[in-house]
Design a protein around this motif. Structure first.
Motif, PDB file in Angstrom:
ATOM      1  N   GLY A 155      71.756  82.183  35.057  1.00 46.26           N
ATOM      2  CA  GLY A 155      72.806  81.971  36.057  1.00 46.26           C
ATOM      3  C   GLY A 155      72.316  81.935  37.496  1.00 46.26           C
ATOM      4  N   PRO A 156      71.490  82.893  37.920  1.00 46.49           N
ATOM      5  CA  PRO A 156      71.093  82.897  39.332  1.00 46.49           C
ATOM      6  C   PRO A 156      70.091  81.827  39.727  1.00 46.49           C
ATOM      7  N   ILE A 157      69.500  81.108  38.755  1.00 46.69           N
ATOM      8  CA  ILE A 157      68.547  80.059  39.150  1.00 46.69           C
ATOM      9  C   ILE A 157      69.235  78.721  39.414  1.00 46.69           C
ATOM     10  N   ILE A 158      70.553  78.654  39.217  1.00 43.50           N
ATOM     11  CA  ILE A 158      71.270  77.412  39.543  1.00 43.50           C
ATOM     12  C   ILE A 158      71.019  77.047  41.003  1.00 43.50           C
ATOM     13  N   GLU A 159      71.060  78.044  41.887  1.00 46.40           N
ATOM     14  CA  GLU A 159      70.891  77.782  43.319  1.00 46.40           C
ATOM     15  C   GLU A 159      69.519  77.169  43.647  1.00 46.40           C
ATOM     16  N   PRO A 160      68.385  77.780  43.249  1.00 47.19           N
ATOM     17  CA  PRO A 160      67.103  77.158  43.580  1.00 47.19           C
ATOM     18  C   PRO A 160      66.864  75.827  42.866  1.00 47.19           C
ATOM     19  N   VAL A 161      67.431  75.653  41.678  1.00 41.96           N
ATOM     20  CA  VAL A 161      67.316  74.343  41.018  1.00 41.96           C
ATOM     21  C   VAL A 161      68.046  73.281  41.836  1.00 41.96           C
ATOM     22  N   ALA A 162      69.194  73.646  42.417  1.00 38.89           N
ATOM     23  CA  ALA A 162      69.940  72.709  43.267  1.00 38.89           C
ATOM     24  C   ALA A 162      69.123  72.314  44.499  1.00 38.89           C
ATOM     25  N   VAL A 163      68.375  73.271  45.061  1.00 43.06           N
ATOM     26  CA  VAL A 163      67.497  72.963  46.200  1.00 43.06           C
ATOM     27  C   VAL A 163      66.497  71.888  45.800  1.00 43.06           C
TER      28      VAL A 163
END
Length: 332
Positions: free
Chosen positions: A142-150
């Motif tokens: 769940g929390p890696i959605i943000e860096p993957v979006a980057v």
């Protein structure tokens, strides 16, 4: 009573405080997972000056505890849903938002960077800045959605996929961008990492990684994605400008206060293109969740350390860790 783990510029301390009243139109979430980011390290080292003591943590996933509403993708949220935090609140009123460049919002509120983030028992969030995640997603992703979006937003800056793509830096953003590039159809992806331990880890999980950009070059135009964006990484690119083929593209994502410089003649004579890339837009964030969900087994291998937050005193060593690709902290 509730609690937050506050960083005051010197250290971390667990602070108890009165429960917040849930604002109308907001949702109460319980942060569960916190993914450590290079920005957190920069705050800890004083490269980002704090305006006030805050709870860090912007790569966050948690559970809806109270309230309901519509998330950033138009999904209805209810108690018990597992959600990822969209930690860059945009105003929808400035010139960039009006042009739908929400990532460049002039009034952006950066959760966990400028105001309290996920190192807390609960968070009160406008549902527009949450994304409901599939029930059968492995929760630690769940929390890696943000860096993957980057990474998604930065990779879209390149004009061509049919050329070698060189990812500089195998921290969280860089290592995840490596996998994302392959999934998005970039057909020749390599990475550069100076840290010997990270380099070893990267090679163990199948990343084609080199200790210098000179070893990673091709004899044709390349894409270079610099996920570090400081003088050292720019210096690494500069050191190879005499070898980088003409018409190559360079995208820089890392933020900092340094003044970066390139040799003008090299840029002009080789017709190199340099672009900046700042975070992501809602469409990138939604796409990131879909890509991670569809490729869970591939992204799991980039999480090389998982730690239960037993004491705030362990946070500095985790935030400054240079020997892992992606670190996940279990908050509670």
């Amino acid at each position: 009573m509730t609690w937050k783990i506050i960083f005051d510029g010197k250290g971390f301390k667990k602070v108890e405080m009165q429960d917040e009243t849930l604002k109308e139109g907001h949702i109460k979430i319980k942060p569960i997972f916190y993914s450590v980011c290079g920005t957190d390290k920069s705050i800890l080292l004083g490269k980002y000056k704090l305006e006030k003591p805050i709870a860090l943590g912007h790569e966050i996933a948690g559970i809806v505890m109270e309230g309901n509403g519509i998330d950033i993708a138009g999904n209805e949220l209810k108690v018990g849903d597992y959600v990822a935090l969209y930690p860059n609140y945009f105003c929808e009123k400035c010139i960039d938002c009006l042009n739908r460049n929400f990532n460049a919002c002039r009034n952006k509120v950066m959760i966990g960077v400028r105001t309290d983030g996920g190192l807390s028992e609960y968070m009160m969030v406008d549902p527009r800045f949450l994304l409901k995640l599939p029930e059968d997603l492995q929760k630690i992703l769940g929390p890696i959605i943000e860096p993957v979006a980057v990474g998604i937003h930065a990779l879209k800056k390149f004009e061509e996929k049919d050329r070698r793509s060189v990812i500089i830096g195998l921290g969280g953003t860089g290592s995840l961008a490596y996998e994302t590039a392959r999934i998005l159809g970039f057909n020749d992806v390599v990475a550069v990492e100076k840290n010997e331990r990270k380099l070893e880890l990267a090679r163990m999980i199948g990343i084609r990684a080199f200790p210098s950009i000179r070893e990673a070059l091709s004899n044709k135009a390349i894409n270079v994605l610099d996920t570090v964006g400081d003088n050292k990484s720019i210096g690494e690119i500069e050191s190879a400008l005499d070898l980088i083929p003409s018409k190559s593209e360079i995208v820089i994502t890392g933020l900092g206060n340094e003044v970066l410089s390139f040799h003008r003649d090299s840029l002009i004579r080789r017709e190199l293109t340099i672009k900046g890339s700042i975070i992501y837009n809602p469409t990138d964030f939604i796409e990131a969740s879909e890509i991670v969900y569809a490729n869970q087994q591939y992204y799991l291998k980039y999480i090389t350390k998982v730690v239960k937050l037993s004491d705030p005193d362990i946070l500095p060593s985790l935030l400054l860790d240079e020997n892992n690709l992606k670190i996940i902290i279990i908050i509670q």
